[in-house]
Write a protein that holds these residues in place. Structure first.
Motif, PDB file in Angstrom:
ATOM      1  N   MET A 233       0.825  -1.202   0.000  1.00 30.13           N
ATOM      2  CA  MET A 233       0.000   0.000   0.000  1.00 30.13           C
ATOM      3  C   MET A 233       0.857   1.250   0.000  1.00 30.13           C
TER       4      MET A 233
ATOM      5  N   ARG B 109      -7.697  -7.133   2.926  1.00 24.72           N
ATOM      6  CA  ARG B 109      -8.524  -5.920   2.808  1.00 24.72           C
ATOM      7  C   ARG B 109      -8.063  -4.903   3.840  1.00 24.72           C
TER       8      ARG B 109
ATOM      9  N   ARG C 233      -6.222  -9.275  -5.580  1.00 22.92           N
ATOM     10  CA  ARG C 233      -6.867  -9.280  -4.267  1.00 22.92           C
ATOM     11  C   ARG C 233      -8.291  -8.763  -4.438  1.00 22.92           C
TER      12      ARG C 233
ATOM     13  N   GLU D 210     -11.622  -6.212  -4.280  1.00 23.36           N
ATOM     14  CA  GLU D 210     -11.888  -4.775  -4.310  1.00 23.36           C
ATOM     15  C   GLU D 210     -12.030  -4.300  -2.873  1.00 23.36           C
ATOM     16  N   ASP D 211     -11.249  -3.289  -2.511  1.00 23.61           N
ATOM     17  CA  ASP D 211     -11.186  -2.797  -1.124  1.00 23.61           C
ATOM     18  C   ASP D 211     -11.138  -1.278  -1.145  1.00 23.61           C
TER      19      ASP D 211
ATOM     20  N   ILE E 243      -8.216  -5.657 -10.309  1.00 21.82           N
ATOM     21  CA  ILE E 243      -7.442  -5.260  -9.121  1.00 21.82           C
ATOM     22  C   ILE E 243      -5.966  -5.539  -9.396  1.00 21.82           C
TER      23      ILE E 243
ATOM     24  N   ARG F 227      -1.025   0.530  -3.995  1.00 19.87           N
ATOM     25  CA  ARG F 227      -2.326   1.162  -3.915  1.00 19.87           C
ATOM     26  C   ARG F 227      -2.246   2.395  -3.049  1.00 19.87           C
ATOM     27  N   THR F 228      -3.355   3.131  -2.948  1.00 17.85           N
ATOM     28  CA  THR F 228      -3.469   4.203  -1.974  1.00 17.85           C
ATOM     29  C   THR F 228      -4.262   3.679  -0.781  1.00 17.85           C
TER      30      THR F 228
ATOM     31  N   ASP G  37      -7.889   0.382  -4.387  1.00 21.08           N
ATOM     32  CA  ASP G  37      -6.858  -0.514  -4.936  1.00 21.08           C
ATOM     33  C   ASP G  37      -7.128  -0.914  -6.380  1.00 21.08           C
ATOM     34  N   TRP G  38      -8.055  -0.231  -7.066  1.00 16.89           N
ATOM     35  CA  TRP G  38      -8.399  -0.631  -8.425  1.00 16.89           C
ATOM     36  C   TRP G  38      -7.300  -0.278  -9.411  1.00 16.89           C
TER      37      TRP G  38
END
Length: 606
Positions: free
Chosen positions: A26, A404, A542, A544-545, A588, A593-594, A598-599
């Motif tokens: 992340m 997640r 992973r 979608e979160d 994903i 990610r931010t 996470d897309w």
């Protein structure tokens, strides 16, 4: 009819810490804010404005200098609509199909390209961008370049998928102030999104579009003023100059439009004479009031000059207002419909009450050659097409469990209970961006397949043949068929076909209880028949979160987390002048990610 408006910032103030910094690669922002903003220049509510020009080769170095890790601040989120979905019907009046599942295999001959991700869109313009979800994405393919647009950013690629520019914010591209100034925590520019792009083969030019929402520059509150921003490639160089326009629409002074009547879910297409924009109109109270069609002069946009824009309201079609009207783009090498003074076809699914249906709507703009001299002589023709295989609103999609970090950190971030994994929003049973090839209008309708415990999302491919009789326009089904996989779901499809309509590619997302959200395509041809397999060209890493998954950010109910994690409202596929299929959808990504999403997006070439 579902509202498609994306979420950007939710009205909540907080600072995100480093609590989930080490999870799944992340990227932790250090100052994230989101909202919308007010546009540069006077609002246009009754015509087209020429904003000037931009040059990609000039904007790209500036964008590269601004790129980097996103900064975080507050406020982080704002939701622009209070009711994101019309209440669902209690029971279907049709029985959806239950096709034999197709096997899921490898990527085959496709070139797979990891496209723009949330971190790219959020980091553009020196981080002066909002967090957006879902990842509404578009791709258009020319002879030497491809353009990918996702939410509020765009990027150029060559025909091998090599990056030619850094991610450029749409506000930078249109010469507007940024969505958010994170230094002053003000909102100087409009919030742009709901993007579309096409490559018009007749003029050999790219046309780009974004929907802009104005806000109070101090508070970030919506003003009710909105516009479409249009860019037309001005020279033979796709990385050169673009003519920039603004078209004001649906002002809040109209009856039922205070504070705003949303001109939601735009789509674009062109013929030999016109550039066409369609959209779904929602009243301020959330009532769907039907689709609208805007007809621009293509020569005006290329000149550039300002001219009249023809507007149509199709009214009731097949028993109710019709939305998600998709213009049928002629693929490279194809033949424009020249009868009736120039004809441009459009298509829409018909399910006004969300009960399921077995019809479609066919539209034809005729006498499009009159747009420059007598625009009032451009006419709209409408026909209801019977005999379509049954389709219905897709169900939500159960997600495969996995890491997640956002959903399991809500207590630390916000002091509220952590939330379980949410389902994906299955979207609507709408037609997708259409093509006109081989004398047929081609589209895909997302639909429920199966029933009961086996209900899941699948695709209905459809080709309609237009006919002209003494009574006017009518249409008949030429080709149709379902596509589905076992256990999991195919959703958010689009189709591209060869100029003669004998072969094509369908792109979609694949997700479900045994697979993370992934990118897939299917092929078909007159020689081999319907698709025999689903090709996974980029596998999801992973679940979608993103922030739209959780009540803590978007609230409960059908306009919030009850809708499910917002997933890309559309995919896109087309064929380039060199004969290569290009396509794009959401998945994903395994990239960093931010905190809040996470897309990623997956581009493919076949």
């Amino acid at each position: 009819m579902r509202r498609r408006l994306s979420f950007a910032v939710v009205e909540r103030l907080f600072v995100a810490g480093a609590v989930i910094a080490t999870a799944v690669g992340m990227m932790v922002p250090t100052g994230l804010v989101a909202g919308a903003a007010s546009s540069g220049g006077a609002a246009s509510t009754d015509g087209l404005q020429l904003l000037g020009t931009t040059n990609v080769r000039v904007a790209a170095p500036r964008a590269a200098a601004h790129s980097g890790s996103p900064t975080v601040g507050r406020p982080e989120f704002a939701k622009h609509s209070t009711s994101d979905m019309k209440p669902l019907a209690s029971a279907l009046t049709i029985t959806p199909g239950n096709p034999t599942p197709l096997p899921v295999v490898g990527k085959g001959a496709a070139l797979a390209i990891d496209g723009l991700a949330h971190v790219d869109q959020r980091s553009a313009s020196n981080g002066n961008q909002f967090s957006h979800e879902p990842s509404d994405g578009a791709i258009c393919a020319g002879p030497t370049n491809e353009v990918e647009m996702v939410n509020s950013a765009l990027q150029f690629f060559d025909t091998n998928g090599a990056v030619q520019t850094p991610p450029i914010s749409l506000n930078e591209f249109w010469g507007l102030p940024p969505e958010i100034d994170r230094t002053t925590l003000t909102y100087p520019g409009p919030g742009l999104g709901d993007i579309r792009c096409i490559f018009d083969t007749q003029s050999q030019r790219f046309f780009l579009l974004a929907w802009g929402l104005d806000v109070n520059p101090t508070t970030g509150a919506l003003t009710g003023t909105q516009a479409y921003y249009v860019a037309a490639q001005a020279t033979a160089d796709p990385l050169g100059a673009y003519n920039l326009f603004k078209f004001g629409l649906e002002p809040p002074t109209q009856p039922g439009c205070s504070p705003i009547c949303e001109a939601d879910f735009p789509a674009t297409s062109s013929d030999a004479n016109t550039f066409v924009v369609t959209y779904d109109r929602f009243l301020a109270n959330g009532t769907f009031s039907g689709g609208r069609i805007l007809v621009f002069s293509k020569s005006d946009l290329l000149a550039p000059r300002v001219g009249p824009v023809r507007k149509f309201n199709p009214g009731s079609v097949g028993g109710g207002p019709v939305g998600a009207i998709m213009g049928a783009q002629v693929p490279a090498g194809g033949t424009e419909a020249t009868a009736n003074g120039g004809t441009h076809y459009l298509v829409a699914a018909l399910d006004p009450l969300n009960l399921g249906d077995n019809r479609a709507a066919l539209f034809a703009l005729t006498n499009t050659s009159a747009i420059d001299t007598h625009p009032a002589n451009v006419h709209l023709n409408v026909a209801v097409v019977p005999g379509v295989l049954p389709y219905a609103l897709p169900p939500q999609i159960t997600q495969k469990p996995g890491p997640r970090p956002l959903g399991t950190s809500l207590k630390t971030l916000l002091g509220v209970p952590n939330e379980p994994i949410n389902k994906l929003d299955g979207g609507g049973d709408s037609a997708t961006p259409a093509k006109f090839a081989g004398g047929n209008v081609w589209t895909v309708i997302d639909t429920q397949v199966g029933s009961g415990s086996s209900a899941r999302s699948g695709l209905l491919g459809l080709a309609i043949t237009p006919h002209w009789t003494e009574a006017g326009l009518r249409g008949t089904v030429a080709v149709q068929g379902y596509a589905a996989v076992a256990t999991n779901s195919l959703d958010y499809g689009d189709i591209a076909v060869t100029p003669d309509g004998t072969s094509g590619v369908v792109v979609a997302s694949l997700a479900g209880p045994t697979v993370y959200p992934s990118a897939v395509y299917l092929t078909f041809s007159a020689a081999t028949g319907a698709p025999t397999a689903v090709h996974e060209y980029l596998a999801g890493a992973r679940p979608e979160d993103g922030f739209t998954c959780y009540t803590a950010f978007v609230g409960p109910g059908p306009g919030g987390s009850g809708r499910g994690c917002r997933w890309g409202d559309y995919s896109m596929a087309n064929i380039s002048p060199t004969g290569a299929f290009w396509f794009e959808t959401e998945y994903i990504t395994a990239r960093a990610r931010t905190v809040f999403a996470d897309w990623g997006t997956a581009m493919g070439r076949l």
